[in-house]
Design a protein around this motif. Structure first.
Motif, PDB file in Angstrom:
ATOM      1  N   GLY A 187     -77.062   4.617 -75.693  1.00 23.98           N
ATOM      2  CA  GLY A 187     -77.436   5.978 -76.484  1.00 23.98           C
ATOM      3  C   GLY A 187     -78.088   6.986 -75.281  1.00 23.98           C
ATOM      4  N   VAL A 188     -77.314   6.667 -73.846  1.00 22.51           N
ATOM      5  CA  VAL A 188     -77.502   7.597 -72.875  1.00 22.51           C
ATOM      6  C   VAL A 188     -76.690   9.075 -73.118  1.00 22.51           C
ATOM      7  CG1 VAL A 188     -77.172   8.090 -70.347  1.00 22.51           C
ATOM      8  CG2 VAL A 188     -78.081   6.037 -71.254  1.00 22.51           C
ATOM      9  N   ALA A 189     -77.441  10.158 -73.048  1.00 21.67           N
ATOM     10  CA  ALA A 189     -76.876  11.512 -73.528  1.00 21.67           C
ATOM     11  C   ALA A 189     -75.642  11.934 -72.264  1.00 21.67           C
ATOM     12  CB  ALA A 189     -77.768  12.782 -73.561  1.00 21.67           C
ATOM     13  N   PHE A 190     -74.620  12.628 -72.556  1.00 21.28           N
ATOM     14  CA  PHE A 190     -73.745  13.194 -71.518  1.00 21.28           C
ATOM     15  C   PHE A 190     -74.425  14.456 -70.798  1.00 21.28           C
ATOM     16  CE2 PHE A 190     -70.495  16.120 -70.480  1.00 21.28           C
ATOM     17  CZ  PHE A 190     -69.746  15.586 -69.839  1.00 21.28           C
TER      18      PHE A 190
ATOM     19  N   ASP B 214     -77.146  14.154 -68.995  1.00 23.86           N
ATOM     20  CA  ASP B 214     -78.541  13.726 -68.758  1.00 23.86           C
ATOM     21  C   ASP B 214     -79.073  13.763 -67.340  1.00 23.86           C
ATOM     22  OD1 ASP B 214     -81.140  13.113 -69.326  1.00 23.86           O
ATOM     23  OD2 ASP B 214     -80.953  10.947 -70.114  1.00 23.86           O
TER      24      ASP B 214
ATOM     25  N   ALA C  79     -70.391   9.004 -70.931  1.00 27.52           N
ATOM     26  CA  ALA C  79     -71.591   8.246 -71.430  1.00 27.52           C
ATOM     27  C   ALA C  79     -70.769   7.544 -72.802  1.00 27.52           C
ATOM     28  CB  ALA C  79     -72.555   8.963 -72.022  1.00 27.52           C
ATOM     29  N   SER C  80     -70.977   6.263 -72.735  1.00 15.47           N
ATOM     30  CA  SER C  80     -70.616   5.444 -73.909  1.00 15.47           C
ATOM     31  C   SER C  80     -71.700   4.065 -73.699  1.00 15.47           C
ATOM     32  CB  SER C  80     -69.022   4.862 -73.599  1.00 15.47           C
ATOM     33  OG  SER C  80     -69.275   3.728 -72.810  1.00 15.47           O
ATOM     34  N   ASP C  81     -71.607   3.481 -74.942  1.00 17.54           N
ATOM     35  CA  ASP C  81     -72.585   2.335 -75.011  1.00 17.54           C
ATOM     36  C   ASP C  81     -72.293   1.153 -74.019  1.00 17.54           C
ATOM     37  OD1 ASP C  81     -74.345   3.626 -76.810  1.00 17.54           O
ATOM     38  OD2 ASP C  81     -73.166   2.460 -78.628  1.00 17.54           O
TER      39      ASP C  81
ATOM     40  N   GLU D  48     -83.737  12.428 -70.237  1.00 15.76           N
ATOM     41  CA  GLU D  48     -83.624  12.918 -71.541  1.00 15.76           C
ATOM     42  C   GLU D  48     -83.622  14.517 -71.419  1.00 15.76           C
ATOM     43  OE1 GLU D  48     -83.845  11.130 -74.985  1.00 15.76           O
ATOM     44  OE2 GLU D  48     -82.727   9.970 -73.516  1.00 15.76           O
TER      45      GLU D  48
ATOM     46  N   LEU E 236     -68.439   7.015 -80.021  1.00 15.73           N
ATOM     47  CA  LEU E 236     -68.540   5.985 -79.140  1.00 15.73           C
ATOM     48  C   LEU E 236     -68.671   6.148 -77.478  1.00 15.73           C
ATOM     49  CD1 LEU E 236     -65.462   3.987 -80.609  1.00 15.73           C
ATOM     50  CD2 LEU E 236     -68.311   3.285 -80.692  1.00 15.73           C
TER      51      LEU E 236
ATOM     52  N   LEU F 288     -74.669  15.231 -75.996  1.00 16.30           N
ATOM     53  CA  LEU F 288     -74.454  14.658 -77.002  1.00 16.30           C
ATOM     54  C   LEU F 288     -74.257  13.034 -76.417  1.00 16.30           C
ATOM     55  CD1 LEU F 288     -70.825  15.998 -78.046  1.00 16.30           C
ATOM     56  CD2 LEU F 288     -72.927  16.128 -79.386  1.00 16.30           C
TER      57      LEU F 288
END
Lengths: 467, 593
Positions: free
Chosen positions: A24-27, A29, A48-50, A75, B8, B58
């Motif tokens: 859940g890290v934001a692009f 950030d 960013a991806s899980d 954040e 994703l 996002l």
């Protein structure tokens, strides 16, 4: 999550830090990093991806230990605190003070990436700026809100020229001077000191905000530095109604830093290894210059671009030229002849000149005189080429007059002192003095009326008649 | 419509989403802000999405909602005079709602829903008639200059059940009802939607040809483009691409001009927005803005919307073509579009072929330019789309992929030269590198409408320019003295041609637009002086006597001395020249005698 620190770095190379399994890290950030010695570094999420998160570390990834690197996701995007207190301060690329004064604190903070200006909201730049430099005012006029780069090469006096522009720039009929945002990316200590001393000795340091990243500072910081600096410039211009002159030096080092990170990320290389998005990336910076309707302030930009091997077709000057509104090109040949500023006239251009000069702005004949000087100098250079082959004595009389014109143009019009501040009227009079070396019937870019009024100009005699 | 999906991965403008059941090209809304995006790739249950707005903040897990239709534009009255972004959001509307800077996720419809339009139904069309796609239902005066025709959208046909009477209608109000062959009833409105990546259909290509006149001598006289033609303007920075495109947008004899600023400077669009309303169209006498429509994705706006902007522009162009108009679309610059393509391809990990461009660059360019053409519309009218694309080759090198592929596709190639621009010779179009495949077709029009000697004079002038270039090489080696008087005369006259004919100042109110008749008069005048001068030199007149005749200066200044309404005076200039030349003739005839 804001306070949660992760110790999940899996790789670190060329300024990039990779983390696995942080969901859940934001692009985009902002990231705070603590290394094994407890030192803080700053970063930003660029993928960013899980599964995997890629962080660009502005202080670089040198001597990071994967086991003992603690990462906190803040954040929030990268923001710069803004207040009138900025003037007179010195910062690094991420807005931390370098002048032993406390960090900036303000409730007003803005994302350093800015937001694109709606083209409909822009006002067309058309107010002539007198720089006091004939090669610029006469032939490549700068207007308020323009982005006009200096294309230079190693050893050429671009810094001196940039400093002179900063020092002398003013609007005709207006007292207000510019405030300056100075963004140094990868320049040497000596160059940085030169600017600082120049600002200091002119007593303008209190009107300057400096952002400094020197040649031995981390290159990745150069990617965010101009963004921070331009965020400040936009604030000064559009919130505080000031006229801001931004000097970005040197864009070549910026682009090289971009290439370094792009290569590490594995982006597809295009010309000379630069990524395909170099154009868009530089445009995001350059397009932050301008004027906005119903706002008093303006952002005028003078980027310095050093051309690797003096090659104007190198991707950095080339793409810059496609975005900026003209370019001032410096010539090694003129420099070697001792001419300052060594402005190479034929490839130099100001796209916004046409709307900033003429009757209401400078003088009625200005557009035609500029065009005529360009045309006459172009022809004179052809003649000079010819003379170097067959000798000047062999040339017809008219051609010899062109040779005289070329010499006079370079030594009297282009050349001037680093402190010499010529008014645009002086510049135009000087132009006519030189054009008068040529017979009237080859001067087809000016009108009959211009010729009647100014041809055979002797500098002083007609002055009263004109004014 | 499918269920929302889940992000994703975010990699710049590209987002990978767990999203089943969507189609390629489908539009989606991304994240809480509802950013606009488009599906560009599918792989099992995952969709790859390009987002037209910045993707900052996002995060994986955010939702993505498919909209069930491909990326399309709104077509109807109210387009002209407007400026849209790359995904057809009206920039003025965005400013009203979002301020000076473009906010993310703001949705503003392209066409004003509140405005009422005066609709006049097509006479003779009534309930019970069979109608097909392209049938004109009625008319709306969109601007003083243009009567907008309301068309049945392509692909629809059936029985007209009802056609509303003349009156004021809003866009969403039905103006007709149609029973489709399978029985469904469709309401037709003043506007419809069309997917941008799909060319709009027409009945047939039309082969009759007319030149597209721009009032620019080097274009119209030397390298003509036809209505429905494809042209390219390649040039390094600073060579004057934008100026030339603006000149074409200003003066072309078209009904509608669509200007697509693709990855270029914001200030250039402001220049158009500020200057066009003040300029008048020389053909209709109305303000230019009334026939102009701008699509703007400036270089600092998101890169993927840049790719879309070209298709938005050409779809709007086709829509006006389908109403029977001649449309010119200028795209500045197609290189930025190609770069946007490259950027996405690079992020997709597609194999780069030349300079990082994907292998499909050539076919995409060709498919885009094929949307130009003069056609018989579905409604039976004649309409055309002329496409003019600027190309910005890196380093001014014309052998790079975008210039190269474009060159193979287009008809007319206006090559800009750095050397000419450096000498401030504008428009800096090189007469040796440019070409036009349309000269013969254009000649038919010139011979019919202007003068039967057009093709001959044009050929002579080009030959003189080429000869002078050869001779200039000799001069550069050994000096002008080495040439014969006749050769020196040719060099001098070539210079006159360059200064007095080829150079044209966009900033000079008299010279900015040059009517075809004036173009030919100037050309003919110069070629006549050249011929007679050669004859006199043959009689023994020295070169210097000819070169110093007052007519030489007059010839170079004639273009800005005589306006398009003063052609009689320009023609009589020829008489005065004849006198000057006759005096020389007398003198040398006597000497000879």
């Amino acid at each position: 999550m804001k306070q949660k620190e992760y110790r999940m770095a899996t790789a670190a190379r060329t300024g990039l830090l990779f983390l696995k399994g942080v969901p859940g890290v934001a692009f985009g950030d902002r990231v705070a990093i603590r290394d094994q010695h407890g030192r803080k570094r700053n970063g930003q999420v660029i993928l960013a991806s899980d599964e995997v998160v890629m962080v660009q570390v502005f202080e670089g990834t040198a001597d990071l230990s994967l086991e003992e690197t603690w990462v906190r996701f803040l954040e929030e995007p990268f923001e710069m605190p803004l207040s009138p207190e900025l003037l007179g301060r010195i910062f690094n690329g991420i807005g931390e003070p370098l002048d032993d004064r406390p960090p900036m604190i303000s409730r007003l903070r803005r994302n350093v990436n800015g937001q694109p200006v709606n083209p409909v909201a822009r006002a067309y730049p058309r107010e002539f700026i007198q720089t006091g430099i004939s090669a610029i005012d006469g032939l490549n006029s700068l207007v308020r809100g323009q982005k006009l780069p200096i294309f230079s090469g190693s050893g050429l006096p671009h810094n001196r020229l940039a400093a002179q522009i900063v020092r002398q720039s003013r609007l005709l009929g207006e007292e207000s001077r510019f405030v300056v945002v100075f963004a140094a990316m990868g320049i040497t200590y000596a160059d940085a000191r030169f600017f600082r001393e120049d600002f200091e000795s002119n007593g303008v340091l209190g009107n300057v905000v400096m952002f400094i990243n020197l040649a031995d500072d981390p290159p990745i910081e150069r990617l965010i530095l101009p963004r921070t600096a331009l965020t400040v410039a936009e604030y000064l211009a559009f919130d505080l109604d000031l006229h801001v002159l931004v000097v970005l030096t040197d864009m070549t080092y910026y682009a090289e830093a971009l290439r370094e990170v792009a290569t590490a990320k594995g982006d597809v290389p295009t010309r000379k290894g630069y990524p395909g998005y170099l154009y868009s990336d530089m445009a995001e910076l350059y397009e932050r210059a301008g004027r906005i309707r119903n706002r008093h302030g303006s952002v005028t930009m003078i980027p310095v671009v050093s051309m690797p091997s003096d090659d104007i077709t190198h991707p950095i000057p080339d793409l810059t030229g496609y975005i900026t509104e003209g370019q001032i090109v410096l010539s090694r040949e003129l420099h070697n002849q001792g001419i300052y500023p060594p402005v190479n006239i034929p490839p130099s251009l100001s796209r916004l000149m046409k709307d900033g000069i003429g009757r209401d702005d400078t003088r009625e004949d200005h557009p035609r005189v500029a065009s005529q000087l360009y045309a006459a100098y172009a022809r004179a250079l052809e003649v000079r080429n010819l003379a170097s082959i067959i000798g000047a004595e062999e040339l017809p009389e008219l051609d010899r007059k062109f040779l005289d014109f070329a010499d006079g143009f370079e030594q009297r019009f282009l050349a001037q002192g680093a402190d010499e501040d010529r008014s645009v009227i002086e510049t135009l009079n000087l132009a006519w003095e030189l054009l008068s070396l040529l017979p009237a019937d080859v001067l087809t870019r000016v009108t009959e009326a211009d010729l009647a009024r100014y041809h055979a100009w002797d500098g002083r005699k007609k002055q009263e008649a004109v004014e | 419509m499918s269920e929302p999906g889940r992000i994703l991965e975010i990699n710049g403008p590209l987002v990978m989403v767990e999203l089943a059941g969507v189609t390629n090209g489908e539009q989606v809304r991304v994240g809480e802000l509802g950013l606009t995006g488009e599906v560009i790739g599918l792989e099992e249950s995952r969709a790859l999405i390009q987002v037209y707005e910045p993707t900052e903040m996002l995060r994986p897990g955010d939702s993505v909602t498919p909209l069930g239709h491909p990326f399309s534009v709104e077509l109807g009255p109210g387009l002209l005079g407007n400026i849209f972004d790359g995904i057809q959001r009206p920039l003025a509307g965005l400013m009203e709602q979002g301020g000076e800077r473009i906010p993310r996720g703001l949705e503003v419809p392209a066409l004003d829903r509140d405005r009422r339009w005066r609709f006049t139904p097509e006479p003779g069309l009534e309930a019970g008639h069979e109608i097909v796609g392209g049938t004109v239902l009625g008319r709306v005066q969109e601007s003083e200059a243009l009567e907008h025709r309301i068309l049945v959208p392509p692909h629809l046909h059936g029985e007209l059940l009802e056609l509303m009477p003349a009156g004021e209608y809003r866009l969403e109000e039905p103006i007709a009802r149609l029973r489709q062959p399978l029985g469904g009833i469709r309401e037709l409105r003043l506007y419809h939607r069309w997917p941008v990546r799909q060319p709009r259909p027409y009945r047939a290509r039309d082969d009759s040809v007319l030149p597209l006149l721009t009032g620019q001598r080097i274009l119209d006289t030397f390298f003509p483009l036809l209505k429905g033609g494809k042209g390219a303007i390649p040039g390094p920075f600073g060579a004057g691409k934008t100026m030339l495109q603006q000149q074409i947008a200003r003066w072309a004899n078209a009904d509608v001009v669509i200007y697509v600023g693709c990855g270029e400077r914001g200030n250039e669009l402001v220049d158009i927005l500020e200057s066009f309303p003040k300029l008048t169209d020389p053909h209709s006498g109305r303000p230019l803005m009334e026939r102009t429509l701008l699509v703007a994705n400036t270089s600092n706006m998101p890169v993927v919307a840049r790719e879309a902007s070209i298709y938005v522009g050409v779809t709007l162009a086709e829509y006006y073509r389908d109403q029977g108009f001649d449309v010119v679309m200028v795209a500045d610059s197609t290189s930025r579009w190609a770069e946007a393509l490259r950027e996405v391809a690079g992020r997709l990990g597609q194999m780069p072929v030349e300079e990082g461009y994907p292998a499909y660059l050539g076919s995409r360019l060709a498919a885009f330019y094929e949307r130009a053409g003069r056609v018989r519309t579905l409604g039976g009218d004649l309409g055309s789309v002329s496409l003019i694309g600027a190309v910005s080759p890196p380093g001014g090198d014309f052998s790079e992929p975008v210039t190269n592929h474009t060159k193979d596709i287009i008809q007319t190639f206006w090559a800009l030269s750095k050397a000419l621009a450096d000498a401030r010779h504008y428009p800096a179009i090189s007469w040796s590198e440019s070409f036009s495949d349309a000269v013969e077709e254009a000649a038919r029009w010139w011979h019919r409408e202007v003068d039967g000697r057009w093709a001959e004079r044009r050929g002579q002038a080009l030959a003189l320019l080429a000869q002078a270039e050869e001779l200039q090489r000799i001069i550069n080696l050994v000096g002008a003295e080495a040439l014969s008087p006749a050769q020196r005369w040719s060099v001098e006259m070539a210079r006159t041609l360059r200064e007095g004919l080829l150079q044209q100042s966009a900033l000079d109110p008299v010279d900015a637009y040059c009517a075809p008749r004036k173009q030919f008069l100037l050309l003919d005048l110069m070629m006549r002086v050249h011929e007679e001068g050669l004859e006199l030199i043959g009689m023994g007149a020295p070169f210097s006597v000819l070169a110093e005749l007052p007519l030489m200066g007059q010839l170079r200044r004639a273009k800005s001395q005589y306006g398009n309404e003063q052609l009689d005076q320009l023609a009589s200039l020829g008489e005065r020249f004849r006198d000057q030349l006759a005096q020389v003739r007398e003198r040398y005839r006597e000497q000879k005698g």
